[in-house]
Design a protein around this motif. Structure first.
Motif, PDB file in Angstrom:
ATOM      1  N   GLY A  15       0.837  -1.199   0.000  1.00 50.35           N
ATOM      2  CA  GLY A  15       0.000   0.000   0.000  1.00 50.35           C
ATOM      3  C   GLY A  15       0.869   1.245   0.000  1.00 50.35           C
ATOM      4  O   GLY A  15       2.096   1.176   0.176  1.00 50.35           O
ATOM      5  N   TYR A 106      -3.385  -5.594   0.930  1.00 51.88           N
ATOM      6  CA  TYR A 106      -3.320  -4.159   0.610  1.00 51.88           C
ATOM      7  C   TYR A 106      -4.074  -3.381   1.686  1.00 51.88           C
ATOM      8  O   TYR A 106      -5.266  -3.588   1.886  1.00 51.88           O
ATOM      9  CB  TYR A 106      -3.945  -3.921  -0.767  1.00 51.88           C
ATOM     10  CG  TYR A 106      -4.180  -2.471  -1.145  1.00 51.88           C
ATOM     11  CD1 TYR A 106      -3.354  -1.441  -0.693  1.00 51.88           C
ATOM     12  CD2 TYR A 106      -5.230  -2.122  -1.997  1.00 51.88           C
ATOM     13  CE1 TYR A 106      -3.576  -0.117  -1.061  1.00 51.88           C
ATOM     14  CE2 TYR A 106      -5.464  -0.802  -2.368  1.00 51.88           C
ATOM     15  CZ  TYR A 106      -4.634   0.194  -1.893  1.00 51.88           C
ATOM     16  OH  TYR A 106      -4.862   1.510  -2.245  1.00 51.88           O
ATOM     17  N   GLN A 108      -5.701  -0.234   2.313  1.00 54.15           N
ATOM     18  CA  GLN A 108      -6.194   0.836   1.446  1.00 54.15           C
ATOM     19  C   GLN A 108      -6.578   2.073   2.269  1.00 54.15           C
ATOM     20  O   GLN A 108      -7.333   1.961   3.243  1.00 54.15           O
ATOM     21  CB  GLN A 108      -7.427   0.326   0.694  1.00 54.15           C
ATOM     22  CG  GLN A 108      -7.903   1.262  -0.377  1.00 54.15           C
ATOM     23  CD  GLN A 108      -9.162   0.736  -1.023  1.00 54.15           C
ATOM     24  OE1 GLN A 108     -10.028   0.185  -0.351  1.00 54.15           O
ATOM     25  NE2 GLN A 108      -9.258   0.886  -2.323  1.00 54.15           N
ATOM     26  N   GLU A 153      -2.646   2.200  -7.820  1.00 56.29           N
ATOM     27  CA  GLU A 153      -3.758   1.350  -7.357  1.00 56.29           C
ATOM     28  C   GLU A 153      -3.975   0.082  -8.184  1.00 56.29           C
ATOM     29  O   GLU A 153      -4.305  -0.965  -7.607  1.00 56.29           O
ATOM     30  CB  GLU A 153      -5.055   2.158  -7.267  1.00 56.29           C
ATOM     31  CG  GLU A 153      -5.188   2.875  -5.930  1.00 56.29           C
ATOM     32  CD  GLU A 153      -6.414   2.442  -5.147  1.00 56.29           C
ATOM     33  OE1 GLU A 153      -7.513   2.578  -5.693  1.00 56.29           O
ATOM     34  OE2 GLU A 153      -6.256   1.956  -4.011  1.00 56.29           O
ATOM     35  N   PRO A 154      -3.792   0.123  -9.519  1.00 57.85           N
ATOM     36  CA  PRO A 154      -3.995  -1.123 -10.272  1.00 57.85           C
ATOM     37  C   PRO A 154      -3.125  -2.277  -9.754  1.00 57.85           C
ATOM     38  O   PRO A 154      -3.550  -3.430  -9.779  1.00 57.85           O
ATOM     39  CB  PRO A 154      -3.618  -0.737 -11.704  1.00 57.85           C
ATOM     40  CG  PRO A 154      -3.864   0.745 -11.772  1.00 57.85           C
ATOM     41  CD  PRO A 154      -3.524   1.269 -10.402  1.00 57.85           C
ATOM     42  N   TRP A 155      -1.933  -1.968  -9.260  1.00 52.66           N
ATOM     43  CA  TRP A 155      -1.085  -3.037  -8.696  1.00 52.66           C
ATOM     44  C   TRP A 155      -1.555  -3.393  -7.282  1.00 52.66           C
ATOM     45  O   TRP A 155      -1.723  -4.559  -6.958  1.00 52.66           O
ATOM     46  CB  TRP A 155       0.391  -2.608  -8.659  1.00 52.66           C
ATOM     47  CG  TRP A 155       1.061  -2.717  -9.981  1.00 52.66           C
ATOM     48  CD1 TRP A 155       1.647  -3.835 -10.516  1.00 52.66           C
ATOM     49  CD2 TRP A 155       1.196  -1.675 -10.957  1.00 52.66           C
ATOM     50  NE1 TRP A 155       2.154  -3.551 -11.753  1.00 52.66           N
ATOM     51  CE2 TRP A 155       1.893  -2.237 -12.052  1.00 52.66           C
ATOM     52  CE3 TRP A 155       0.815  -0.334 -11.009  1.00 52.66           C
ATOM     53  CZ2 TRP A 155       2.196  -1.493 -13.184  1.00 52.66           C
ATOM     54  CZ3 TRP A 155       1.125   0.407 -12.140  1.00 52.66           C
ATOM     55  CH2 TRP A 155       1.805  -0.182 -13.204  1.00 52.66           C
ATOM     56  N   TYR A 156      -1.755  -2.360  -6.459  1.00 52.33           N
ATOM     57  CA  TYR A 156      -2.175  -2.630  -5.081  1.00 52.33           C
ATOM     58  C   TYR A 156      -3.436  -3.512  -5.059  1.00 52.33           C
ATOM     59  O   TYR A 156      -3.562  -4.410  -4.235  1.00 52.33           O
ATOM     60  CB  TYR A 156      -2.487  -1.319  -4.347  1.00 52.33           C
ATOM     61  CG  TYR A 156      -1.314  -0.407  -4.074  1.00 52.33           C
ATOM     62  CD1 TYR A 156      -0.022  -0.893  -3.896  1.00 52.33           C
ATOM     63  CD2 TYR A 156      -1.507   0.975  -3.966  1.00 52.33           C
ATOM     64  CE1 TYR A 156       1.038  -0.035  -3.622  1.00 52.33           C
ATOM     65  CE2 TYR A 156      -0.456   1.834  -3.683  1.00 52.33           C
ATOM     66  CZ  TYR A 156       0.814   1.321  -3.511  1.00 52.33           C
ATOM     67  OH  TYR A 156       1.855   2.163  -3.230  1.00 52.33           O
ATOM     68  N   ARG A 157      -4.366  -3.232  -5.971  1.00 48.22           N
ATOM     69  CA  ARG A 157      -5.656  -3.929  -5.956  1.00 48.22           C
ATOM     70  C   ARG A 157      -5.564  -5.396  -6.366  1.00 48.22           C
ATOM     71  O   ARG A 157      -6.522  -6.143  -6.226  1.00 48.22           O
ATOM     72  CB  ARG A 157      -6.655  -3.223  -6.879  1.00 48.22           C
ATOM     73  CG  ARG A 157      -7.192  -1.946  -6.277  1.00 48.22           C
ATOM     74  CD  ARG A 157      -8.175  -1.281  -7.217  1.00 48.22           C
ATOM     75  NE  ARG A 157      -8.864  -0.208  -6.549  1.00 48.22           N
ATOM     76  CZ  ARG A 157      -9.858  -0.391  -5.686  1.00 48.22           C
ATOM     77  NH1 ARG A 157     -10.293  -1.602  -5.411  1.00 48.22           N
ATOM     78  NH2 ARG A 157     -10.429   0.640  -5.109  1.00 48.22           N
ATOM     79  N   ARG A 158      -4.405  -5.782  -6.901  1.00 49.84           N
ATOM     80  CA  ARG A 158      -4.244  -7.197  -7.260  1.00 49.84           C
ATOM     81  C   ARG A 158      -3.805  -8.043  -6.068  1.00 49.84           C
ATOM     82  O   ARG A 158      -3.561  -9.245  -6.192  1.00 49.84           O
ATOM     83  CB  ARG A 158      -3.237  -7.317  -8.413  1.00 49.84           C
ATOM     84  CG  ARG A 158      -3.877  -6.949  -9.758  1.00 49.84           C
ATOM     85  CD  ARG A 158      -2.863  -6.585 -10.821  1.00 49.84           C
ATOM     86  NE  ARG A 158      -1.886  -7.637 -11.091  1.00 49.84           N
ATOM     87  CZ  ARG A 158      -0.763  -7.445 -11.776  1.00 49.84           C
ATOM     88  NH1 ARG A 158      -0.480  -6.233 -12.249  1.00 49.84           N
ATOM     89  NH2 ARG A 158       0.068  -8.429 -11.986  1.00 49.84           N
ATOM     90  N   HIS A 161      -5.885  -9.734  -0.598  1.00 49.47           N
ATOM     91  CA  HIS A 161      -6.895  -9.096   0.253  1.00 49.47           C
ATOM     92  C   HIS A 161      -6.763  -7.588   0.155  1.00 49.47           C
ATOM     93  O   HIS A 161      -5.651  -7.060   0.267  1.00 49.47           O
ATOM     94  CB  HIS A 161      -6.705  -9.476   1.722  1.00 49.47           C
ATOM     95  CG  HIS A 161      -6.646 -10.943   1.946  1.00 49.47           C
ATOM     96  ND1 HIS A 161      -7.765 -11.746   1.914  1.00 49.47           N
ATOM     97  CD2 HIS A 161      -5.602 -11.768   2.184  1.00 49.47           C
ATOM     98  CE1 HIS A 161      -7.411 -12.993   2.128  1.00 49.47           C
ATOM     99  NE2 HIS A 161      -6.100 -13.038   2.298  1.00 49.47           N
ATOM    100  N   VAL A 162      -7.887  -6.905  -0.041  1.00 54.09           N
ATOM    101  CA  VAL A 162      -7.916  -5.439  -0.015  1.00 54.09           C
ATOM    102  C   VAL A 162      -8.673  -5.051   1.249  1.00 54.09           C
ATOM    103  O   VAL A 162      -9.850  -5.368   1.402  1.00 54.09           O
ATOM    104  CB  VAL A 162      -8.622  -4.871  -1.268  1.00 54.09           C
ATOM    105  CG1 VAL A 162      -8.706  -3.344  -1.189  1.00 54.09           C
ATOM    106  CG2 VAL A 162      -7.898  -5.304  -2.542  1.00 54.09           C
ATOM    107  N   ALA A 164      -9.979  -2.028   3.517  1.00 54.46           N
ATOM    108  CA  ALA A 164     -10.229  -0.574   3.575  1.00 54.46           C
ATOM    109  C   ALA A 164     -10.050  -0.114   5.014  1.00 54.46           C
ATOM    110  O   ALA A 164     -10.694  -0.643   5.929  1.00 54.46           O
ATOM    111  CB  ALA A 164     -11.633  -0.279   3.079  1.00 54.46           C
TER     112      ALA A 164
END
Ligand SMILES: Nc1ncnc2c1ncn2[C@@H]1O[C@H](COP(=O)(O)OP(=O)(O)OP(=O)(O)O)[C@@H](O)[C@H]1O
Ligand SMILES: O=C(O)C1=C[C@@H](O)[C@@H](O)[C@H](O)C1
Ligand SMILES: [Mg+2]
Length: 192
Positions: A15, A106, A108, A153-158, A161-162, A164
Motif C-alpha cells: 500500500g 493491501y 487501502q 492502485e492497479p497493482w495494489y488492488r491485485r 486481500h484489499v 479498507a
C-alpha cells in the motif's frame, strides 16, 4: 493456536506510503505469533545508508534494485509478516513474485487521509519532495499523493486481500486484516 497452522508462512503488507504497513505489521505479527520484518529497514541496514541517501546517490533505480533483491531474500523466511515499501510491489515482476510466495494484503487508505498522515513525514520520503528535495506541503502534497496513488492502485488492488482502513483505528485495522486472513482460510477449507 490450531488455526494458525493453515495460515501462510509469509504475509506481505502493501500500500501507499503512510498506509500503515510499518505500524500494523508488528502488531499483526504479535497476534499471529509471527516475526515482523520491515523491508525498508532491511535495505537500509544492508546498504548502510538511509533511503534519502540511496536516492540521492544512485537515484530511484538504485533503490529499486536493492528493494528487488531484499524482497527475493524473504523467500527463506517462515512465519513472518513483511512490511514492503510503498513502491515495492508496484511492478508486475515483484507483485507476481509476492503473490506466489505469500499472502499479499493491501492496506487501502484514501488520498485525503494519506495527505493528513504524511504532512509531518514528507521529509524522510524522497518521492514526496520537490526537485530541490524540499518536502511538499498542503495542496501540493495532496496532489502528488493523489496522482501517485491513482497510478499505483492497479497493482495494489491485485493483492489477495484489499482491506479498507479509512476511519479505523490502528487496533481496528489489525482486526480487519486478521478477519480477511481468516476468511481466506475458511473459504480455502470449503473448497477442499
Ligand atoms: N488506522 C491506522 N492504521 C495504520 N496507521 C495509522 C492509522 N491511523 C493513523 N495511523 C498513522 O499513520 C502512519 C502510518 O505510517 P507507517 O510508517 O506505518 O506507513 P507505511 O505504510 O509503513 O509507510 P512507508 O511505505 O513510507 O514505509 C503512522 O504515523 C500511524 O500512527
Ligand atoms: O512509495 C515508495 O515508492 C516508497 C515508499 C517507502 O516505503 C520507501 O520504500 C521509499 O521511500 C519509496
Ligand atoms: Mg514503512
Amino acid at each position: 493456536m490450531q488455526w494458525q497452522a493453515a495460515f501462510p508462512t509469509r504475509i506481505y503488507l502493501t500500500g501507499f506510503m503512510g498506509c500503515g504497513k510499518s505500524t500494523i505489521g508488528p502488531l499483526l505479527a504479535r497476534r499471529l505469533g509471527y516475526t515482523f520484518l520491515d523491508l525498508d529497514a532491511l535495505i537500509v541496514r544492508q546498504a548502510g545508508r538511509s533511503i534519502p541517501e540511496i536516492f540521492a546517490e544512485g537515484g530511484e533505480a538504485a533503490f529499486r534494485a536493492l528493494e528487488r533483491d531484499a524482497l527475493r531474500r524473504t523467500a527463506a523466511l517462515d512465519a513472518y509478516v513483511i512490511a514492503t515499501g510503498g513502491g515495492a510491489l508496484v511492478s508486475d515482476d515483484n507483485l507476481a513474485w509476492a503473490l506466489r510466495n505469500g499472502r499479499v494484503v493491501y492496506l487501502q487508505v484514501s488520498a485525503d487521509e494519506l495527505a493528513r498522515r504524511l504532512a509531518p513525514e514528507a521529509a524522510g520520503r524522497p518521492l514526496l519532495q520537490d526537485r530541490h528535495r524540499r518536502p511538499l506541503q498542503g495542496a501540493a502534497l495532496r496532489r502528488r499523493i493523489a496522482a501517485m496513488l491513482a497510478r499505483r492502485e492497479p497493482w495494489y488492488r491485485r493483492a489477495h486481500h484489499v482491506v479498507a482502513t479509512d476511519g479505523l483505528s490502528v487496533e481496528e485495522t489489525v482486526e480487519a486484516v486478521l478477519h480477511a486472513l481468516r476468511t481466506y482460510r475458511a473459504s480455502r477449507n470449503e473448497r477442499r
